[in-house]
Design a protein around this motif. Structure first.
Motif, PDB file in Angstrom:
ATOM      1  N   ALA A 207      33.676  57.096  59.611  1.00 20.53           N
ATOM      2  CA  ALA A 207      34.626  56.363  60.455  1.00 20.53           C
ATOM      3  C   ALA A 207      35.372  55.310  59.640  1.00 20.53           C
ATOM      4  O   ALA A 207      36.579  55.115  59.804  1.00 20.53           O
ATOM      5  N   MET A 208      34.663  54.644  58.738  1.00 18.84           N
ATOM      6  CA  MET A 208      35.304  53.633  57.898  1.00 18.84           C
ATOM      7  C   MET A 208      36.328  54.282  56.968  1.00 18.84           C
ATOM      8  O   MET A 208      37.446  53.766  56.805  1.00 18.84           O
ATOM      9  N   ASN A 209      35.959  55.401  56.355  1.00 15.19           N
ATOM     10  CA  ASN A 209      36.910  56.093  55.479  1.00 15.19           C
ATOM     11  C   ASN A 209      38.162  56.509  56.244  1.00 15.19           C
ATOM     12  O   ASN A 209      39.284  56.426  55.724  1.00 15.19           O
ATOM     13  N   GLN A 210      37.965  56.947  57.476  1.00 15.66           N
ATOM     14  CA  GLN A 210      39.118  57.338  58.292  1.00 15.66           C
ATOM     15  C   GLN A 210      39.993  56.128  58.597  1.00 15.66           C
ATOM     16  O   GLN A 210      41.230  56.203  58.516  1.00 15.66           O
ATOM     17  N   ALA A 211      39.368  55.004  58.919  1.00 17.74           N
ATOM     18  CA  ALA A 211      40.132  53.799  59.226  1.00 17.74           C
ATOM     19  C   ALA A 211      40.901  53.297  58.008  1.00 17.74           C
ATOM     20  O   ALA A 211      42.001  52.754  58.133  1.00 17.74           O
ATOM     21  N   LEU A 212      40.335  53.501  56.817  1.00 15.25           N
ATOM     22  CA  LEU A 212      40.983  53.044  55.582  1.00 15.25           C
ATOM     23  C   LEU A 212      41.958  54.066  55.013  1.00 15.25           C
ATOM     24  O   LEU A 212      42.683  53.769  54.061  1.00 15.25           O
ATOM     25  N   GLY A 213      41.957  55.271  55.574  1.00 15.24           N
ATOM     26  CA  GLY A 213      42.832  56.314  55.062  1.00 15.24           C
ATOM     27  C   GLY A 213      42.318  56.961  53.794  1.00 15.24           C
ATOM     28  O   GLY A 213      43.094  57.567  53.037  1.00 15.24           O
ATOM     29  N   ASN A 214      40.996  56.856  53.539  1.00 16.43           N
ATOM     30  CA  ASN A 214      40.412  57.474  52.348  1.00 16.43           C
ATOM     31  C   ASN A 214      40.192  58.961  52.584  1.00 16.43           C
ATOM     32  O   ASN A 214      39.555  59.351  53.568  1.00 16.43           O
ATOM     33  N   ALA A 215      40.699  59.808  51.694  1.00 20.97           N
ATOM     34  CA  ALA A 215      40.515  61.248  51.815  1.00 20.97           C
ATOM     35  C   ALA A 215      39.065  61.612  51.545  1.00 20.97           C
ATOM     36  O   ALA A 215      38.384  60.970  50.743  1.00 20.97           O
ATOM     37  N   MET A 216      38.583  62.664  52.223  1.00 29.31           N
ATOM     38  CA  MET A 216      37.228  63.163  52.002  1.00 29.31           C
ATOM     39  C   MET A 216      37.296  64.672  51.793  1.00 29.31           C
ATOM     40  O   MET A 216      38.023  65.376  52.499  1.00 29.31           O
ATOM     41  N   ASP A 217      36.548  65.155  50.822  1.00 29.56           N
ATOM     42  CA  ASP A 217      36.500  66.587  50.528  1.00 29.56           C
ATOM     43  C   ASP A 217      35.268  67.223  51.168  1.00 29.56           C
ATOM     44  O   ASP A 217      34.264  66.553  51.433  1.00 29.56           O
ATOM     45  N   SER A 218      35.342  68.525  51.361  1.00 27.18           N
ATOM     46  CA  SER A 218      34.157  69.262  51.797  1.00 27.18           C
ATOM     47  C   SER A 218      33.272  69.533  50.587  1.00 27.18           C
ATOM     48  O   SER A 218      33.761  69.617  49.448  1.00 27.18           O
ATOM     49  N   PRO A 219      31.956  69.684  50.785  1.00 30.09           N
ATOM     50  CA  PRO A 219      31.088  70.033  49.659  1.00 30.09           C
ATOM     51  C   PRO A 219      31.507  71.332  48.984  1.00 30.09           C
ATOM     52  O   PRO A 219      31.381  71.474  47.767  1.00 30.09           O
ATOM     53  N   GLN A 220      32.025  72.267  49.765  1.00 28.63           N
ATOM     54  CA  GLN A 220      32.437  73.563  49.207  1.00 28.63           C
ATOM     55  C   GLN A 220      33.610  73.397  48.250  1.00 28.63           C
ATOM     56  O   GLN A 220      33.642  74.037  47.186  1.00 28.63           O
ATOM     57  N   ARG A 221      34.556  72.536  48.585  1.00 28.43           N
ATOM     58  CA  ARG A 221      35.682  72.300  47.683  1.00 28.43           C
ATOM     59  C   ARG A 221      35.200  71.632  46.393  1.00 28.43           C
ATOM     60  O   ARG A 221      35.627  71.995  45.294  1.00 28.43           O
ATOM     61  N   VAL A 222      34.303  70.662  46.538  1.00 32.10           N
ATOM     62  CA  VAL A 222      33.775  69.992  45.352  1.00 32.10           C
ATOM     63  C   VAL A 222      33.060  70.996  44.458  1.00 32.10           C
ATOM     64  O   VAL A 222      33.259  71.016  43.237  1.00 32.10           O
ATOM     65  N   ALA A 223      32.232  71.846  45.045  1.00 34.28           N
ATOM     66  CA  ALA A 223      31.484  72.826  44.252  1.00 34.28           C
ATOM     67  C   ALA A 223      32.425  73.762  43.507  1.00 34.28           C
ATOM     68  O   ALA A 223      32.194  74.105  42.340  1.00 34.28           O
ATOM     69  N   HIS A 224      33.494  74.192  44.170  1.00 37.59           N
ATOM     70  CA  HIS A 224      34.451  75.079  43.518  1.00 37.59           C
ATOM     71  C   HIS A 224      35.121  74.384  42.338  1.00 37.59           C
ATOM     72  O   HIS A 224      35.285  74.988  41.259  1.00 37.59           O
ATOM     73  N   LEU A 225      35.478  73.119  42.507  1.00 37.14           N
ATOM     74  CA  LEU A 225      36.139  72.392  41.428  1.00 37.14           C
ATOM     75  C   LEU A 225      35.165  72.075  40.285  1.00 37.14           C
ATOM     76  O   LEU A 225      35.573  72.034  39.119  1.00 37.14           O
ATOM     77  N   VAL A 226      33.900  71.868  40.604  1.00 35.92           N
ATOM     78  CA  VAL A 226      32.899  71.687  39.552  1.00 35.92           C
ATOM     79  C   VAL A 226      32.784  72.964  38.720  1.00 35.92           C
ATOM     80  O   VAL A 226      32.749  72.916  37.484  1.00 35.92           O
TER      81      VAL A 226
END
Length: 280
Positions: A207-226
């Motif tokens: 909720a805080m990240n949403q209020a601050l406008g911070n983007a969040m990735d899915s674990p699947q996207r992170v794993a693919h980029l790793v």
């Protein structure tokens, strides 16, 4: 005299993932689970570890021909020893350090025990596991140490002081170890995800990240980029376009970042100072 030449390719050699045996720590967590699916799907043989046996068994059931499970608490020396022994028996050529915990909150609210637990898992046990497995990796034709860091290993962030301390240290360890092993066949990589939607985050953090406008990735996207970072042999990878820019800006003009984050501070305090972690 320093040389810019590298004697070996830092990319995966012939055979690709099918030729790799990988130990993944923290595999029962969000990014760790996604890494198991990503790398097993790419053809790697995996030895996975974590503290939640049920989650590990579910991953093994999805990839019965690719995944071997050994539950372990990396903060316990005997369990680390047994895990390293199993990794050597499996002929592991790559270690992915994905184990970690977070404790978000204003630093004044931390107890001594919470600080110690954060540092022990995120940093101390990661270094100890890496050191114990290093002879096995050095003996391989090609070996890898891949440390999963964080944007908060480059940018100090309010409410994340303890976590930042461990991730800044992990980034420094990775850089030093890479330079120490520069004349060997062991490649040392650091991948820094930005905020990721995992079970490690309490609801108020999202909720805080949403209020601050911070983007969040899915674990699947992170794993693919790793996986892509490893395949390309990229020694330092920061995920997220705004985060890459902010990391560079923080390095050359930290005062600008100080002022930007000060404007966010009332919102951060509003979320983190609530009793029982309740979101406003």
């Amino acid at each position: 005299m320093l040389s810019c030449s590298t004697p070996w390719s830092r990319q995966l050699p012939e055979g690709g993932w099918a030729a790799q045996s990988v130990l993944i720590s923290g595999a029962s967590g969000g990014i760790g689970q996604a890494l198991v699916d990503e790398l097993a799907g790419a053809g790697a043989r995996l030895l996975i570890t974590g503290r939640r046996q049920e989650a590990l068994d579910a991953l093994a059931a999805r990839h019965p021909e690719r995944v071997t499970v050994m539950a372990a608490d990396l903060t316990r020396a005997e369990e680390r020893r047994q895990l390293v022994e199993r990794a050597c028996e499996a002929g592991c050529t790559m270690l992915i350090n994905a184990a970690g915990v977070n404790r978000v909150g204003l630093f004044e609210s931390f107890s001594d025990a919470e600080i110690e637990a954060l540092i022990t898992l995120n940093l101390t046990s990661t270094l100890q596991l890496t050191r114990a497995l290093l002879p096995q990796l050095l003996a391989a034709d090609h070996g890898w140490v891949v440390n999963l860091g964080s944007t908060f290993g480059t940018i100090g962030y309010p409410g994340q002081a303890g976590y930042c301390a461990t991730k800044f240290a992990l980034r420094g360890f990775t850089q030093a170890l890479r330079r120490e092993l520069a004349d060997t066949r062991v490649h040392v990589l650091h991948v820094a995800p930005r905020a990721t939607r995992t079970g490690m985050n309490a609801p108020e953090i999202e909720a805080m990240n949403q209020a601050l406008g911070n983007a969040m990735d899915s674990p699947q996207r992170v794993a693919h980029l790793v996986r892509r970072a490893i395949e390309a042999g990229r020694e330092e990878t920061q995920l997220g376009d705004p985060e890459r820019l902010f990391a560079r800006l923080n390095a050359i003009a930290p005062g600008l970042v100080d002022r930007a984050l000060r404007r966010q501070l009332p919102t951060i305090r509003r979320f983190l100072a609530r009793p029982n972690g309740e979101a406003p």
